[in-house]
Structures are given as structure tokens and as C-alpha cells.
Design an enzyme around this catalytic site. Structure first.
Site, PDB file in Angstrom:
ATOM      1  N   GLU A   9       0.376  -1.195   0.223  1.00  0.00           N
ATOM      2  CA  GLU A   9      -0.040  -0.444   0.325  1.00  0.00           C
ATOM      3  C   GLU A   9       0.947   1.018  -0.254  1.00  0.00           C
ATOM      4  O   GLU A   9       0.980   2.095  -0.347  1.00  0.00           O
ATOM      5  CB  GLU A   9      -0.639  -0.251   1.409  1.00  0.00           C
ATOM      6  CG  GLU A   9      -1.985  -1.010   1.622  1.00  0.00           C
ATOM      7  CD  GLU A   9      -2.554  -1.054   0.329  1.00  0.00           C
ATOM      8  OE1 GLU A   9      -3.184  -0.356  -0.831  1.00  0.00           O
ATOM      9  OE2 GLU A   9      -3.515  -2.770   0.404  1.00  0.00           O
ATOM     10  N   HIS A  11       2.187   2.543  -3.311  1.00  0.00           N
ATOM     11  CA  HIS A  11       1.016   3.085  -4.410  1.00  0.00           C
ATOM     12  C   HIS A  11       1.274   4.205  -4.106  1.00  0.00           C
ATOM     13  O   HIS A  11       1.201   5.459  -5.171  1.00  0.00           O
ATOM     14  CB  HIS A  11      -0.142   1.928  -3.790  1.00  0.00           C
ATOM     15  CG  HIS A  11      -0.677   0.791  -4.456  1.00  0.00           C
ATOM     16  ND1 HIS A  11      -0.577   0.597  -5.950  1.00  0.00           N
ATOM     17  CD2 HIS A  11      -1.326  -0.169  -4.094  1.00  0.00           C
ATOM     18  CE1 HIS A  11      -0.806  -0.837  -6.349  1.00  0.00           C
ATOM     19  NE2 HIS A  11      -1.223  -1.148  -5.111  1.00  0.00           N
TER      20      HIS A  11
HETATM   21 ZN   LIG Z   1      -2.490  -2.758  -4.798  1.00  0.00          ZN
END
Ligand SMILES: [Zn+2]
Ligand SMILES: *[C@@H]1O[C@H](CO)[C@@H](O)[C@H](O)[C@H]1NC(C)=O
Ligand SMILES: *[C@@H]1O[C@H](CO)[C@@H](O)[C@H](O)[C@H]1NC(C)=O
Ligand SMILES: *[C@@H]1O[C@H](CO)[C@@H](O)[C@H](O)[C@H]1NC(C)=O
Length: 649
Positions: free
Chosen positions: A271, A274
Site C-alpha cells: 500500500e 502505491h
Molecule cells: Zn495494490
């Protein structure tokens, strides 16, 4: 061919966890940052702003942005940074909306987040910005209208406040006022007189990225089972680098007997990657800093523009220099078409995904489907991508080896080649065997991301050869000669003990079995079955073992070649970054439900330009009917699919 397709459908794992990144992202409000001119040195925006006021503005101004939000002089320019990149300082901050966690849940979360942040800090360096990190307010939220006359003194400043303006949020998280810049209202177009709508916050010292942790059983967590976490990035600085984001951790994922620390660490890292830039919403803002020295502090970088293009076969790829060379090296190919392949599942034709193509980069931390945590790698191609954002200096030598596809050539993982048995990484049919890292027994399966290609996926139960407790039925193993334990690995084998007449038919049956192994050199090893001596097992060959009938296959280029492929009980040392000592401090509990890395104060500052939304990622699960039955009479592992094998984020 039809028959194969039917099998494919029937063999879908019971619960596939699915990324709904694009759904969440499309729901997120997007506010574009008003960047400084990418090629200009940090001082120029201020000069331009002054030119504006004197009415000599030549180029069109952004509708809102720095000239508005940075009314205080110290934030009027792109922020000065440290001369050389230093490990990124990521501060975690638990949102006030977070659910209360049990003590056990809190401990799990803290341990996982601490390890994830240490890892990321050891991989990524930034030109740290001077002073406290202060996030911007969204002028579209607090301002009813802007002065639009470009010749007026208060051009692009806010003329009236929205009555219902309360505060800033990002993905349901209320950003504390203390983290936010102030804002003013200029009631008259040409008067410098202003009223303060909100005072300037103190900001966060020693912080390059602020990760709001939101711990909740949100609707998204509840709506679909097995949602673990999702994320969004909230703000970018004047150079486009994300400076704040939200990672939602689904509360129930921290509970339960089957909780996996390593899987949670990997989820948080996924995460964070990202939110830090590996996001389709940010690809086009990546910057080329190759012609500037790091000491320039990011000045002189130029925008890369569009980096995603379809290759000749329609596969969408990211074409940036580090990614291309990392992939060329990995696949041992000089093909210039080798951009980083992006997932095409759940993406409209011609669309772009924020995950790597699972067939080509299986096992990567940024694949849409994360397998068993023992098989997930922070791979060279992902680190190359972060390097190519232009916002980070990445220690590429810290990449973990991505065994999947190593040296297999440019066509590896393509739909046209995965089924022709050219590569030992793919399989055909539905037999039992070994996962490609040989840590797990496995079954040949497919899933939606493999699009008909088949791979050996770890069995649901007792698949790990390295786990001694998996040998709880010794009588059953006895005829196969299996040994479970830390140095055991999976081998394709048809061994049966001699004189085991009750298993007559099994002698020709090949499946994955666990035997001990020990390395005698690169790609050279010996194995030991129950009661046998150590026997040389020539890579690529097959051997017999005294006292047994049948054969054991010796995998080529899988064992005794990658020093960082080890059972997870050694994970801490296997993940190089997590053992890093040095300037990274541990997270400590602090007041007000926040915790943050302890660091000595410095004098750097981040100029947070306006900009909300982009990287959103959501773990979700799609339940697929499962009707597969055991293909044989031997009691082996009748339910091959592994719910932990696919953890898609
Ligand atoms: Zn992802
Ligand atoms: C903009 O402001 C200037 C000076 O304040 C004024 O002379 C001009 O008429 C205004 N233009 C518009 C379109 O209102
Ligand atoms: C990169 O990582 C390697 C391996 O951990 C380490 O030895 C090296 O010092 C690091 N390089 C930099 C520039 O931090
Ligand atoms: C795997 O273990 C679970 C939980 O113990 C059990 O419900 C399931 O039936 C097992 N599957 C197989 C194939 O043994």
C-alpha cells in the site's frame, strides 16, 4: 481445448481476493496540484508570482495552487532540500476515527507497521525538505470564489469562504488542523487586507511522508470478505512527490488465529508503494532526473510525460529506463520492448493498472495477487519503478531475488508461450507438484489473473516442507520417505519404499514431496529421504534412492542459487532492509494515539502543494464456486487451493 477451459473454471480457487483499486480511485475526489515549472530552479515560481501582480504575466496561470495557498513567504517557493538523498522519514499517524483495537491487535499492528516503515526507509531516499511537513488545504473546499481578474492584486486568491467549510479529509480521515497550512480570505480584489480563516498549523517535524493509518471495519472491509487494507495518496509536493496518504487497515484482518505478521508487513509495504508513487494516477507525473546531480535537490528534472504504452501484442507496459534495464536483466534479454508489464485484468482495454502483470512478475510485491508471504519479493523491477519516479534514490542492491522467470527470455509469461511447456515455471493439467521456490508442495492451477496459464500454487494445508509440524502423520509419510523441517524442500518425486505392496499403484505417481536438502555449491545439492544417506541430486536430472523405488527430480536453477530464498522463520534476516541498523529508529507509542519514528530534529521543510487523490488500492475478495474433487484414490491433499496463496492488493 474446450475441456481444458471447463477445468480452468472449475479449478478456480474458492476465494480469490481481488483488487478493486480502480473502483476506489474513481470514487476519490481528485484535486490537481499546481506544480512549479518542472524545469525551473526552485526560486522561479516566486519571480513569476511577482510578475503576475505587476500585470506582466505571459503564461496562463493555474486556477489555484501555490500562488494562492503559499501566501506565507517561507512557502512561496519550492522548498530547499538536503543536498544529498537520505532515507525517507515516514511518520505514521493513527486517525482519530480509528476503532479501538485490543491490546493484541495493537501489538500486531505496531509490529507490522514498524517493520514495513523500516523496510521502506532502508530502500528509498529522498532529498529531505527543510522544516516541518505542512499539508495544504484544498482551496476548492474552503473557498467559494477566487479573484479571477488576472490584473488584480489578489488574482487567484480566495475572495469568500465557504460557510460550511470544516476541515480537510482524505479518504474518511480528518487531517488534524495542526498538520495543515492556514488560509486567508481577501475580501477585496486589490487590497492586501486579509482575514484569517484558519491559522497555520505547526506541521510535523522530521517527516517526508505522512501515513495516516485508519483502522476500521469500513464498509469496504465488510462488503467483501478478506479485504485487508487499501490506500490512497492525498497530497503531492511542488515536485509531484506524494507527501501524505491514507492506509486503511481492516480491523478484522488484525484479529484471528491465522493472522500472519509477514503478510501484514507486505500488505503495508504494498500500500505504501502505491501511495509513494506506484500508482496509475501518478505514472504521468514521474520525473526524469537522470541529467541532474542528486545535489541539485530535484531541480532540473524534467517530466517524463506519458510512460505507459502498449507493446506489439497489446500488453500495456511502463517504459522508463531503470524498469527496462531491470526487466532486461531479469529475463536475460536485450529486447527494447521490455517495459514493465501491467496487469490487464479488471482494466478496460487500453487502460492502465497499478499492478504488475502477474504472469510475468509473479511473486512481486506489486503484483495484483500476492501469494503466501514466504513467496513475496521486493523485486528489482519494483525498485526500478520507484527509482524512475524521480522522487527517490533507491538502493537497488537491496532488491530481493525474483526467482520467477529468471533468465527466461522476453516472451516469458505471455499467453502464447505459457501453455507450450517451454518454461518450467508454468504447468499443464491439474497435477500435484512443487511451488517454483520449492518451499511448498503445490498443485497446478490457474486463476483470473493467469488467464488460462497454469502454475503450481501451494496446497491449502500442510504444504510447507520447512514446517516440522507438517509431519504429524508419520505413518503416511513413511512410504514416501518424506522429511519435514527447516532444510527440507519440495521435490517432484515418485518414491515409494520398497515392499510397500499396499501402495503398488503409487510408484508411477509423481507429486511434490518433502526431503531434506543441503547445498554443495551454486545450483548443486544433495538430498536425503527418510532413512537414506545424503545423495547427490544433479540439477536438471533425476535420481533413485536406495531402499525406494521410483525417482526424485532435481530442480535446475531453483535451489542453492538464491541466498535470500529461505523459509520465513528466517524472514527477518532474509529481508535485507529489515535488519538495517543506522538512522532508522523504532516506532514508539506516543500520546494521542499517534506513534511516529523518533528522530533528532532537523531543519528541513516540505512545501506541500495542493493535490489530492491518486493511489488507491483495495483488497477485496471474490468468491468463486469451487467444485474440484480429488483426482485420484490416494489420500493426499484433496483441496488444492490455498486461500493464502492469493492475497490481492
Ligand atoms: Zn495494490
Ligand atoms: C480587471 O481589473 C482591472 C484593474 O483592477 C480593471 O481595470 C479591469 O477592467 C478588470 N477587468 C475585468 C475584466 O474586470
Ligand atoms: C545499499 O544496500 C547495500 C546492501 O544492504 C549496502 O551495503 C549499501 O551500503 C547501500 N548503499 C547505499 C548507498 O545506501
Ligand atoms: C485444511 O484445513 C482446514 C482447517 O483445519 C480444514 O477445514 C480443511 O478441510 C483442510 N483441507 C484439507 C484438504 O485437508
Amino acid at each position: 481445448m474446450l475441456a481444458v477451459m471447463v477445468v480452468v473454471v472449475l479449478e478456480f480457487p474458492r476465494a480469490l481476493q481481488k483488487c478493486i483499486f480502480d473502483e476506489v480511485q474513481s470514487q476519490a475526489a481528485v484535486v490537481r496540484a499546481a506544480p512549479i515549472h518542472p524545469d525551473s530552479p526552485p526560486k522561479e515560481p516566486r519571480a513569476r508570482a511577482q510578475a503576475d501582480h505587476s500585470g506582466r504575466r505571459a503564461s496562463p496561470s493555474p486556477p489555484y495552487g501555490l500562488s494562492v495557498t503559499r501566501r506565507r513567504s517561507h512557502r512561496d517557493v519550492a522548498p530547499p532540500t538536503t543536498a544529498s538523498p537520505q532515507p525517507i522519514r515516514i511518520r505514521s499517524w493513527i486517525s482519530r476515527e480509528s476503532d479501538n483495537l485490543s491490546e493484541a491487535g495493537k501489538e500486531r499492528l505496531e509490529a507490522a507497521v514498524e517493520e514495513a516503515l523500516r523496510m521502506v526507509s532502508s530502500l528509498l531516499s529522498v532529498n529531505r525538505v527543510l522544516g516541518p511537513l505542512l499539508l495544504s488545504r484544498d482551496i476548492n473546499k474552503y473557498c467559494k470564489f477566487l479573484w479571477r481578474n488576472s490584473t488584480s492584486v489578489n488574482y487567484n486568491r480566495c475572495g469568500r469562504a465557504h460557510n460550511n467549510y470544516r476541515t480537510e479529509t482524505c479518504l474518511d480521515v480528518t487531517i488534524p488542523d495542526d498538520h495543515l497550512a492556514g488560509c486567508d480570505i481577501y475580501a477585496e480584489a486589490d487590497s492586501p487586507r486579509r482575514t484569517e480563516l484558519r491559522p497555520e498549523g505547526a506541521g510535523l517535524p522530521d517527516t517526508d511522508f505522512l501515513m495516516y493509518l485508519h483502522i476500521q471495519a469500513t464498509d469496504k472491509c465488510r462488503a467483501e470478505p478478506k479485504v485487508l487494507a487499501y490506500a490512497v495518496h492525498c497530497q503531492t509536493d511542488a515536485r509531484g512527490r506524494p507527501v501524505a496518504g491514507v492506509v486503511v487497515i481492516c480491523r478484522d484482518g488484525l484479529a484471528g488465529a491465522t493472522y500472519s505478521h509477514q503478510a501484514t508487513v507486505q500488505t503495508v509495504i504494498h500500500e505504501l508503494f502505491h501511495a509513494l508513487g506506484f500508482s496509475k494516477g501518478l505514472f504521468h507525473t514521474w520525473r526524469d532526473c537522470s541529467s541532474t546531480s542528486p545535489a541539485a535537490g530535484g531541480a532540473g528534472c524534467s517530466p517524463r510525460g506519458r510512460v505507459t504504452h502498449p507493446d506489439g501484442s497489446g500488453q500495456m507496459r511502463i517504459y522508463t529506463p531503470s524498469i527496462i534495464s531491470a526487466l532486461q536483466e531479469h529475463l536475460a534479454s536485450a529486447d527494447p520492448e521490455l517495459g514493465g508489464p501491467l496487469e490487464n485484468q479488471d482494466v478496460p482495454p487500453g487502460g492502465v493498472s497499478s499492478h504488475w502483470e502477474s504472469r510475468v512478475l509473479r511473486g512481486s510485491i506489486m503484483a495484483a495477487a500476492l501469494g503466501d508471504s514466504a513467496t513475496v519479493r521486493i523485486d528489482p523491477v519494483t525498485l526500478a519503478a520507484l527509482q524512475d519516479t524521480g522522487w527517490y534514490t533507491v538502493n537497488l542492491s537491496r532488491a530481493q531475488s525474483l526467482v520467477w522467470g529468471d533468465g527466461e527470455g522476453a516472451a516469458f509469461g505471455s499467453l502464447s508461450t505459457c501453455q507450450d511447456k517451454a518454461s518450467s515455471f508454468f504447468c499443464a493439467g491439474s497435477g500435484f507438484g512443487c511451488h517454483y521456490l520449492h518451499l511448498h508442495k503445490a498443485e497446478c492451477q490457474t486463476d483470473q489473473y493467469l488467464e488460462g496459464c497454469r502454475v503450481y500454487k501451494p496446497l491449502e494445508n500442510r504444504s510447507e516442507c520447512w514446517k516440522e509440524e507438517n509431519s504429524r502423520w508419520p505413518s503416511e509419510e513413511d512410504w514416501r520417505g518424506e522429511i519435514f523441517g527447516f532444510d527440507s524442500r519440495c521435490f517432484f518425486s515418485s518414491l515409494t519404499r520398497q515392499n510397500q505392496s499396499e501402495f503398488l499403484f503409487s510408484s508411477s505417481y509423481v507429486e511434490g514431496r518433502c526431503y531434506r536438502h543441503r547445498c554443495t555449491g551454486p545450483n548443486r545439492f544433495q538430498i536425503q529421504a527418510s532413512g537414506s544417506e545424503w545423495v547427490d541430486c544433479p540439477a536438471g536430472g533425476a535420481i533413485q534412492i536406495k531402499g525406494y523405488q521410483g525417482l526424485v527430480s532435481c530442480p535446475d536453477r531453483r535451489l542453492c542459487l538464491y541466498t535470500d530464498i529461505v523459509p520465513p522463520s528466517h524472514d527477518v534476516s532474509a529481508l535485507p532492509a529489515s535488519t538495517m541498523s543506522g538512522p532508522f529508529d523504532t516506532l514508539t507509542s506516543a500520546q494521542n494515539g499517534t506513534w511516529s519514528p523518533l528522530r533528532p530534529p532537523t531543519e528541513l521543510t516540505v512545501a506541500a502543494a495542493l493535490g489530492i487523490a491518486a493511489a488507491v488500492c483495495l483488497l477485496a475478495a471474490v468468491v468463486v464456486p469451487h467444485k474440484k474433487s480429488c483426482p485420484c484414490g490416494v489420500r493426499i491433499h484433496s483441496a488444492p487451493e490455498d486461500h493464502t496463496d492469493l492475497q490481492q492488493i
